[in-house]
Design a protein around this motif. Structure first.
Motif, PDB file in Angstrom:
ATOM      1  N   VAL A 124       0.854  -1.205   0.000  1.00 42.05           N
ATOM      2  CA  VAL A 124       0.000   0.000   0.000  1.00 42.05           C
ATOM      3  C   VAL A 124       0.881   1.243   0.000  1.00 42.05           C
ATOM      4  O   VAL A 124       0.677   2.184  -0.768  1.00 42.05           O
ATOM      5  CB  VAL A 124      -0.938   0.001   1.221  1.00 42.05           C
ATOM      6  N   GLN A 125       1.876   1.230   0.867  1.00 44.65           N
ATOM      7  CA  GLN A 125       2.771   2.373   1.035  1.00 44.65           C
ATOM      8  C   GLN A 125       3.974   2.309   0.105  1.00 44.65           C
ATOM      9  O   GLN A 125       4.697   3.284  -0.028  1.00 44.65           O
ATOM     10  CB  GLN A 125       3.250   2.414   2.497  1.00 44.65           C
ATOM     11  N   ASN A 126       4.176   1.159  -0.572  1.00 46.74           N
ATOM     12  CA  ASN A 126       5.424   0.914  -1.294  1.00 46.74           C
ATOM     13  C   ASN A 126       6.595   1.310  -0.397  1.00 46.74           C
ATOM     14  O   ASN A 126       7.375   2.208  -0.711  1.00 46.74           O
ATOM     15  CB  ASN A 126       5.475   1.663  -2.624  1.00 46.74           C
ATOM     16  N   ILE A 127       6.680   0.636   0.740  1.00 46.72           N
ATOM     17  CA  ILE A 127       7.672   0.998   1.749  1.00 46.72           C
ATOM     18  C   ILE A 127       9.075   0.969   1.152  1.00 46.72           C
ATOM     19  O   ILE A 127       9.355   0.232   0.204  1.00 46.72           O
ATOM     20  CB  ILE A 127       7.597   0.068   2.970  1.00 46.72           C
ATOM     21  N   GLY A 128       9.955   1.780   1.720  1.00 47.19           N
ATOM     22  CA  GLY A 128      11.321   1.831   1.222  1.00 47.19           C
ATOM     23  C   GLY A 128      12.266   2.419   2.249  1.00 47.19           C
ATOM     24  O   GLY A 128      11.852   3.160   3.142  1.00 47.19           O
ATOM     25  N   ALA A 129      13.529   2.051   2.131  1.00 45.85           N
ATOM     26  CA  ALA A 129      14.563   2.591   3.020  1.00 45.85           C
ATOM     27  C   ALA A 129      15.933   2.173   2.494  1.00 45.85           C
ATOM     28  O   ALA A 129      16.073   1.095   1.902  1.00 45.85           O
ATOM     29  CB  ALA A 129      14.374   2.066   4.451  1.00 45.85           C
ATOM     30  N   TYR A 130      16.894   3.025   2.680  1.00 50.38           N
ATOM     31  CA  TYR A 130      18.297   2.710   2.391  1.00 50.38           C
ATOM     32  C   TYR A 130      18.503   2.160   0.977  1.00 50.38           C
ATOM     33  O   TYR A 130      19.171   1.152   0.766  1.00 50.38           O
ATOM     34  CB  TYR A 130      18.864   1.762   3.463  1.00 50.38           C
ATOM     35  N   GLY A 131      17.884   2.858   0.020  1.00 50.89           N
ATOM     36  CA  GLY A 131      18.127   2.554  -1.382  1.00 50.89           C
ATOM     37  C   GLY A 131      17.281   1.455  -1.986  1.00 50.89           C
ATOM     38  O   GLY A 131      17.470   1.090  -3.151  1.00 50.89           O
ATOM     39  N   TYR A 163       6.576   6.586  -5.495  1.00 54.95           N
ATOM     40  CA  TYR A 163       7.264   6.869  -4.243  1.00 54.95           C
ATOM     41  C   TYR A 163       6.244   6.947  -3.109  1.00 54.95           C
ATOM     42  O   TYR A 163       5.411   7.840  -3.077  1.00 54.95           O
ATOM     43  CB  TYR A 163       8.060   8.171  -4.350  1.00 54.95           C
ATOM     44  N   ARG A 164       6.283   5.971  -2.194  1.00 51.25           N
ATOM     45  CA  ARG A 164       5.350   5.829  -1.071  1.00 51.25           C
ATOM     46  C   ARG A 164       3.905   5.886  -1.566  1.00 51.25           C
ATOM     47  O   ARG A 164       3.036   6.490  -0.958  1.00 51.25           O
ATOM     48  CB  ARG A 164       5.589   6.908  -0.007  1.00 51.25           C
ATOM     49  N   ASP A 165       3.678   5.218  -2.696  1.00 55.61           N
ATOM     50  CA  ASP A 165       2.373   5.328  -3.335  1.00 55.61           C
ATOM     51  C   ASP A 165       2.027   4.031  -4.058  1.00 55.61           C
ATOM     52  O   ASP A 165       2.904   3.257  -4.444  1.00 55.61           O
ATOM     53  CB  ASP A 165       2.400   6.495  -4.334  1.00 55.61           C
ATOM     54  N   SER A 166       0.728   3.817  -4.229  1.00 51.90           N
ATOM     55  CA  SER A 166       0.239   2.662  -4.974  1.00 51.90           C
ATOM     56  C   SER A 166      -1.223   2.900  -5.315  1.00 51.90           C
ATOM     57  O   SER A 166      -1.846   3.871  -4.863  1.00 51.90           O
ATOM     58  CB  SER A 166       0.372   1.384  -4.142  1.00 51.90           C
ATOM     59  N   VAL A 167      -1.795   1.983  -6.074  1.00 56.90           N
ATOM     60  CA  VAL A 167      -3.205   2.076  -6.455  1.00 56.90           C
ATOM     61  C   VAL A 167      -4.113   1.980  -5.226  1.00 56.90           C
ATOM     62  O   VAL A 167      -5.262   2.448  -5.250  1.00 56.90           O
ATOM     63  CB  VAL A 167      -3.533   0.971  -7.486  1.00 56.90           C
TER      64      VAL A 167
END
Length: 350
Positions: A124-131, A163-167
């Motif tokens: 949901v958040q398209n989580i991400g961290a450290y590349g 980026y921190r986004d999705s449908v």
């Protein structure tokens, strides 16, 4: 299916905000969702999907029926020529799942260690961290349509990751649009982990760890341990100090905009992106505006990391959702007035 009435949500959101749900259903199986959809008493108020509660700000009691996602399970699905496919139930704790993949000898998710929340919330958040972002390791997911009760599967393209986004964060504005906010409940997520693993490095904090420990070719487990240590040093434990993690997205600007900001603030933290844009560190922008440690009521900016808003009143005198959002809006105004940049909150405001 068992329906709980007049349920406190304070322990079910990581901010520790006091709010209640008129009715709550714990979803452990697909059938629980269908039963809830078929129940006439639960139909009128609508449905609100709740995962780990780590990315929401509750501004009042929830009248909609809360579907608390607790679908369990972890398994290795199979292999392709390039990937090992693994699956987790949407209710699994994200960090525990990352650790489990490493225990199976399957690297690839280590950069996403210690991100709070559940597996079901991760796309949901398209989580991400450290590349690394979730979309870099995503294969597909199973979900159930809250309007029709039908199960469906989506691949990465259909999830519309950004980026921190999705449908899942967008409502369908017109018939035929594919926005799924409020319409889908994620049941299971499958990931494609690379068989020919290469470490994802390059972030300053990781480079410092490599220099400190004299390790220039770290293993996945070493990267996992480093990121856990880095995050624990910077970010408060929600079990001790209520928070929703990083409260604002890191904004992206054009190279020209970045140069203009550097001209006024040479120390601004920024990262060139593959598409030619430049990502700015939202925490640095907030800190530069003098917000670290300041508060509105019992909502405060964390004194060790300006990107995090915290509940300094604990469980006994918790911050309200209104205090959190008043503080957030004041920060947004301050950053815009100084840098001309509009910060966008990450959490969902309910």
């Amino acid at each position: 299916m068992f329906v709980e009435r007049n349920v406190s949500l304070q322990a079910l959101n990581s901010f520790g905000i006091a709010a209640r749900a008129a009715q709550l259903v714990r979803v452990r199986h697909e059938a629980d969702v269908r039963d809830a959809l078929a129940d006439a008493e639960l139909a009128a108020p609508g449905k609100f999907v709740l995962g780990g509660g780590s990315n929401i700000v509750l501004t009042g009691d929830v009248k909609a029926t809360v579907l608390k996602v607790e679908v369990p399970g972890r398994r290795i699905v199979g292999q392709t020529e390039r990937h090992t496919l693994v699956e987790a139930g949407a209710g699994e704790n994200w960090h525990d799942f990352v650790a489990w993949t490493l225990d199976q000898g399957l690297p690839g998710l280590e950069n996403l260690a210690l991100i709070p929340g559940t597996v079901g919330a991760s796309p949901v958040q398209n989580i991400g961290a450290y590349g690394l972002e979730l979309q870099d390791r995503f294969h597909e997911l199973d979900a159930i349509d809250l309007h029709t009760g039908e199960r469906f599967t989506l691949d990465a393209a259909q999830c519309g990751f950004g980026y921190r986004d999705s449908v899942f964060k967008h409502h369908a504005a017109h018939d035929g649009d594919f926005g799924l906010a409020g319409r889908a409940l994620i049941l299971r997520v499958r990931f494609a982990l690379p068989r020919a693993w290469q470490p994802v490095l390059g972030y300053l904090d990781l480079e410092r760890k490599m220099q400190e420990e004299g390790v220039h070719q770290p293993s996945a487990r070493q990267i996992f341990d480093w990121i856990v240590a880095i995050r624990r040093a910077k970010l408060p434990d929600p079990a001790v100090i209520g928070n929703a993690g990083s409260f604002f997205k890191n904004p992206t600007v054009t190279p020209e905009q970045c140069q203009d900001i550097i001209g006024r603030d040479p120390h601004v933290v920024h990262y060139p992106m593959p598409d030619g844009s430049v990502k700015l560190a939202a925490g640095w922008l907030i800190d530069a505006c003098g917000w670290k440690g300041k508060s509105v009521g019992n909502a405060a900016v964390y004194d060790k990391q300006a990107l995090v808003l915290v509940n300094r009143g604990g469980r006994q005198h918790p911050a309200t959702g209104g205090e959190v959002m008043t503080l957030a809006k004041a920060i947004q105004t301050s950053v815009y007035e100084r840098f001309g940049i509009r910060l966008e909150p990450e959490p969902v405001v309910v």
